[in-house]
Design an enzyme around this catalytic site. Structure first.
Site, short mmCIF file in Angstrom:
data_model
loop_
_atom_site.label_atom_id
_atom_site.label_comp_id
_atom_site.label_asym_id
_atom_site.label_seq_id
_atom_site.Cartn_x
_atom_site.Cartn_y
_atom_site.Cartn_z
N HIS A 66 -7.68 5.60 0.19
CA HIS A 66 -6.61 5.21 1.01
C HIS A 66 -4.94 5.86 -0.13
O HIS A 66 -4.87 7.78 0.20
CB HIS A 66 -5.49 4.65 1.76
CG HIS A 66 -4.79 5.24 2.04
ND1 HIS A 66 -3.13 5.54 2.04
CD2 HIS A 66 -4.49 4.93 3.89
CE1 HIS A 66 -2.55 5.53 2.99
NE2 HIS A 66 -3.14 5.25 4.53
N SER A 88 0.62 8.83 7.34
CA SER A 88 -0.93 8.29 5.96
C SER A 88 -0.98 10.02 5.71
O SER A 88 -0.99 10.06 4.28
CB SER A 88 -1.39 7.31 5.73
OG SER A 88 -1.02 6.30 5.65
N ASP A 90 0.66 4.50 -3.70
CA ASP A 90 -0.34 4.27 -2.28
C ASP A 90 -1.45 2.91 -3.54
O ASP A 90 -1.23 2.45 -4.58
CB ASP A 90 -1.19 5.41 -2.51
CG ASP A 90 -2.07 5.05 -0.67
OD1 ASP A 90 -2.63 4.58 -0.95
OD2 ASP A 90 -0.88 6.10 -0.18
#
Length: 589
Positions: free
Chosen positions: A217, A553, A149
């Site tokens: 994220h 996600s 990620d």
């Protein structure tokens, strides 16, 4: 296991033949310009030294002497390399013995905490008077989850190693150093961290050459999957409770393959290669291609890397994509991947509208409205505030420059969003520019998502409830209202529901491949965030250490965290056994 590997290889190459894929699909008309290409050469059946020699030999067949084109070797789980090549050189290499496919280095995208309680996986959420207290499981696990990620914010309380035992002796990974990250940032929880430089040299700045997360994220995903339990977590008071990962006892290894511009395929393959060598048990990827540009199996970095990871006994969990609700929009749909769609949980974030007739209309949004709770602010329909140079339809929908500031100033504006391409945020800009103090957006396009609008009083009303507001405006010469700040609503029904954004099947590879495999919470999920975030901070507040965001996600780490917990309790189970157990024993409300 040897027999299973042989069967998997046979399935892989049979599927390639069935789908009719071929090597070498570059489409750049400039044959002389150098770009990064990935050369995939199948399974790694040699030693690392001989593989590097094989790669060098292939390159030397097409390159000038002493030309340094090599970007990265893949040598642990599979054989191949990334190199700077012209289109003509790439086409030549594609026909060399031992080369399976050659393709341009693609840019993939990110598929941007009551959820565990909703799944009945943990006890019911409770608010603790001691803020940010941390605890891991009483007995730590040696299971290692790898996350590909945007990196990690190691100081987040979710990555505390309190109560955890020594790092598993089988771990072969490392904590790479950078200007803002070193080995001391790793601990018995966060046991590994790697980053991958941009092979084109187009890194935005030194901040991209680090395992540290500058986006948020990756930190959010990692804490959802394996974060330690942190009490009294919230997003400025919203979603308050104990934040915990699905497998808080498991270890975490981070592979930063993404930055603000996207996720390079060469970095993703490099992370798969390293993760196989490092010794991870489960891999979690909340990223992928767009449906319209989805590569075939021999040119898809995630499908290729996942195949060899599963071959080595590693379960690979991937997000399904955010391109719903149309059919055949699912990505990461190779049969060996556990593909995760998103669903809602029984928690909602409501910002209601109170009308002057003492009637409340339910709205959905995240805002910290400074308005009074009393209905005392003038309200106007966008159509009634039409600027001279625009149409009634544009004013009704609050398009840019469509509102008359003399009519809007100091008022709450009601905008129609049915069958309209402008977002709520864009209409906030229009209303603010005209001097409006609030926005009520009538639209069904947001679905179950509560979007963030900061300090500006804005909320989204369904078209069904919008009728009540419009009837009220038309019933009086002096309509007044207010927009309430967001409140957390628990036990919201119906739930779970698959939101509009979640990509649907069937697979574009073959209608016989049923994907996604499972759905998990992916709407308005609270989890850890980067600590230096100065964006969208409400006035008078410090940056939140948590954030609420939505997407497949967010669903993916729920399943990878669950898989890590299943592996902890059943360490001898294969990737296929864990996948089967999750798919055949999921909980439905």
């Amino acid at each position: 296991m040897k027999g299973n590997n042989t069967l998997l290889l046979h399935l892989f190459y049979t599927l390639l033949l069935f789908l009719g894929v071929s090597a070498g699909n570059g489409n750049n008309d400039d044959t002389n310009r150098k770009e990064v290409y990935i050369v995939y050469m199948g399974a790694a059946d040699s030693t690392n030294v001989s593989l590097r020699n094989d790669h060098a030999q292939v390159l030397n067949l097409v390159l000038r002497r002493n030309e340094n084109a090599l970007v990265r070797n893949y040598k642990h789980g599979f054989s191949g390399f990334a190199a700077r090549l012209s289109k003509e050189e790439a086409a030549s290499i594609a026909h060399k013995p031992g080369v399976v496919s050659v393709f341009p280095d693609p840019i993939l995208n990110l598929h941007t905490t009551r959820s565990w309680e909703f799944l009945k996986y943990q006890t019911h959420v409770k608010i603790d008077t001691k803020p940010n207290a941390v605890s891991n499981s009483s007995s730590s696990s040696d299971i290692i989850l790898g996350v590909l990620d945007t990196g990690i914010w190691p100081e987040a309380a979710s990555f505390s190693d309190e109560g955890m035992g020594p790092v598993p002796s089988r771990w072969k990974g490392t904590c790479m150093k950078s200007q803002d990250f070193n080995s001391s940032n790793c601990n018995r929880k966060l046991i590994g961290a790697r980053f991958y430089t941009d092979p084109t040299g187009n890194d935005d700045d030194e901040g991209d050459n680090t395992p540290r997360d500058s986006v948020g994220h990756g930190t959010h995903v990692a804490s959802t999957a394996v974060g330690a339990t942190v009490t009294n977590a919230s997003y400025y008071g919203l979603a308050a409770g104990s934040a915990t990962g699905g497998s808080s006892e498991s270890r975490l290894a981070v592979y930063r393959v993404c930055s603000n511009f996207g996720c390079r395929g060469s970095a993703i393959l490099g992370a798969f290669d390293d993760a196989i060598s490092d010794g991870v048990d489960v891999l979690s990827l909340s990223l992928g291609a767009s449906p319209g540009f989805q590569p075939d199996l021999t040119t898809d970095p995630i499908a290729l890397g996942a195949f060899h990871a599963v071959e080595r006994g590693i379960l690979v969990v991937c997000s399904a994509g955010n391109s719903g609700p149309s059919s055949s929009t699912v990505v990461n749909d190779a049969p060996w991947i556990l593909t995760v769609a998103a669903s809602t949980i029984d928690r909602d974030f409501q910002s209601d509208v109170v009308l002057g007739v003492d009637k409340t209309v339910k709205g959905r949004a995240i805002n910290f409205s400074p308005l009074s709770n009393s209905a005392e602010y003038p309200m106007i329909y966008g159509e009634s505030a039409k600027a001279a140079s625009t149409s009634l339809a544009e004013a009704r929908q609050c398009h840019p420059d469509s509102l008359d500031a003399n009519k809007v100033k100091g008022k709450i504006v009601v905008c129609d969003g049915k069958n309209d391409g402008y977002s709520t945020s864009e209409k906030i800009g229009t209303v603010k520019e005209a001097g409006g103090i609030g926005l009520v957006h009538i639209t069904d396009q947001n679905g179950a998502i509560a979007s963030y609008y900061g300090d500006f009083p804005a909320t989204v009303i369904s078209s069904k409830d919008g009728v009540t507001i419009l009837q009220y405006i038309n019933s009086t010469s002096n309509p007044v209202a207010t927009i309430l700040p967001t409140a957390t609503v628990l036990d919201y029904k119906p739930a779970p529901v698959v939101p509009n954004f979640s990509s649907r099947g069937p697979s574009s590879l073959s209608s016989n491949i049923l994907k996604p495999d499972i759905a998990a919470p992916g709407v308005n999920i609270l989890a850890a965030w980067i600590g230096n975030n100065a964006d969208d901070v409400p006035k008078g507040r410090k940056p939140s250490l948590y954030n609420i965001i939505s997407g497949t996600s967010m669903a993916c780490p729920h399943v990878s965290g669950l898989a890590s917990s299943v592996k902890t309790r059943n360490p001898t189970w294969s990737a296929s056994a864990i996948k089967s157990a999750i798919m055949t024993s999921d909980y439905m409300v």
